[in-house]
Design an enzyme around this catalytic site. Structure first.
Site, PDB file in Angstrom:
ATOM      1  N   HIS A  17       0.837  -1.206   0.000  1.00  0.00           N
ATOM      2  CA  HIS A  17       0.000   0.000   0.000  1.00  0.00           C
ATOM      3  C   HIS A  17       0.873   1.257   0.000  1.00  0.00           C
ATOM      4  O   HIS A  17       0.619   2.193  -0.763  1.00  0.00           O
ATOM      5  CB  HIS A  17      -0.891   0.031   1.256  1.00  0.00           C
ATOM      6  CG  HIS A  17      -1.943  -1.015   1.298  1.00  0.00           C
ATOM      7  ND1 HIS A  17      -2.147  -1.806   2.403  1.00  0.00           N
ATOM      8  CD2 HIS A  17      -2.857  -1.403   0.386  1.00  0.00           C
ATOM      9  CE1 HIS A  17      -3.154  -2.629   2.171  1.00  0.00           C
ATOM     10  NE2 HIS A  17      -3.596  -2.411   0.945  1.00  0.00           N
ATOM     11  N   LYS A  41     -18.265  -5.698   7.446  1.00  0.00           N
ATOM     12  CA  LYS A  41     -17.076  -6.493   7.765  1.00  0.00           C
ATOM     13  C   LYS A  41     -16.614  -6.222   9.188  1.00  0.00           C
ATOM     14  O   LYS A  41     -16.811  -5.143   9.719  1.00  0.00           O
ATOM     15  CB  LYS A  41     -15.941  -6.178   6.787  1.00  0.00           C
ATOM     16  CG  LYS A  41     -16.193  -6.684   5.393  1.00  0.00           C
ATOM     17  CD  LYS A  41     -14.963  -6.535   4.542  1.00  0.00           C
ATOM     18  CE  LYS A  41     -15.216  -7.097   3.152  1.00  0.00           C
ATOM     19  NZ  LYS A  41     -14.044  -6.970   2.313  1.00  0.00           N
ATOM     20  N   ARG A  90      -2.256  -6.260  -8.191  1.00  0.00           N
ATOM     21  CA  ARG A  90      -1.217  -7.245  -7.920  1.00  0.00           C
ATOM     22  C   ARG A  90      -1.197  -8.352  -8.967  1.00  0.00           C
ATOM     23  O   ARG A  90      -0.155  -8.924  -9.242  1.00  0.00           O
ATOM     24  CB  ARG A  90      -1.441  -7.889  -6.544  1.00  0.00           C
ATOM     25  CG  ARG A  90      -1.288  -6.934  -5.390  1.00  0.00           C
ATOM     26  CD  ARG A  90      -1.757  -7.569  -4.124  1.00  0.00           C
ATOM     27  NE  ARG A  90      -3.178  -7.892  -4.291  1.00  0.00           N
ATOM     28  CZ  ARG A  90      -3.949  -8.418  -3.370  1.00  0.00           C
ATOM     29  NH1 ARG A  90      -3.458  -8.727  -2.205  1.00  0.00           N
ATOM     30  NH2 ARG A  90      -5.214  -8.649  -3.598  1.00  0.00           N
ATOM     31  N   SER A 128      -3.325  -7.779   2.666  1.00  0.00           N
ATOM     32  CA  SER A 128      -3.600  -7.556   4.084  1.00  0.00           C
ATOM     33  C   SER A 128      -4.063  -8.842   4.754  1.00  0.00           C
ATOM     34  O   SER A 128      -3.695  -9.128   5.897  1.00  0.00           O
ATOM     35  CB  SER A 128      -4.665  -6.473   4.255  1.00  0.00           C
ATOM     36  OG  SER A 128      -4.168  -5.224   3.862  1.00  0.00           O
TER      37      SER A 128
END
Length: 164
Positions: A17, A41, A90, A128
């Site tokens: 990040h 979440k 990614r 993460s």
């Protein structure tokens, strides 16, 4: 003056990040790192802590501000008069999801473009959720996250273990 938004959950912020934000800051006058507050979440780190951690690890980058938001990213983009949404990629699996989001955002806010920055090869494997998994099992995450984030993870996971 161009303003870019770099949105994400950042739970926790990783070196990947930081790399994306540093690289975005080279191309835009201002960059707002926008931490998503998602009521659906259960994050490991509360939004306020993620904001503080990001401010600490990005303090060296000129023109970067950290903020949080809830709801639609395009609403934040309108409020903050953002020109661009910057997303890191990614892998090709990220691309499918991010492209779909870019198309939805473009239909809701055509004046804000989405730009993708490919993850540096050094961080292309990093997520993460993987960092949290390694940390939960006592693995060394110091190579994946900045020191303040590693310390925060250790605090949280030690506190969670003490509750058991």
């Amino acid at each position: 003056m161009t303003l870019a938004l770099c949105p994400g959950s950042f739970d926790p912020p990783t070196n990947g990040h930081v790399d994306i934000v540093e690289r975005a800051a080279r191309h835009f006058d201002r960059v707002i790192v926008a931490v998503l507050r998602n009521p659906d979440k259960k994050p490991l780190l509360e939004v306020e802590e993620r904001v503080k951690l990001l401010e600490a690890v990005l303090g060296h980058v000129p023109g970067v501000e950290v903020d949080s938001f809830e709801g639609l990213l395009v609403d934040l983009a309108k409020r903050r008069a953002a020109d661009v949404i910057v997303k890191g990629l990614r892998s090709t699996s990220d691309m499918g999801y991010e492209l779909q989001m870019a198309h939805i955002n473009a239909s809701l806010l055509p004046e804000a473009d989405t730009l993708f920055i490919a993850a540096s090869p050094r961080w292309s494997f990093l997520s993460s959720s993987m960092v949290k998994e390694v940390a939960r099992y006592g693995g060394d995450v110091s190579g994946f996250v900045p020191p303040p984030v590693a310390a925060a993870l250790a605090r949280h996971l030690t506190a969670d273990a003490d509750k058991v």
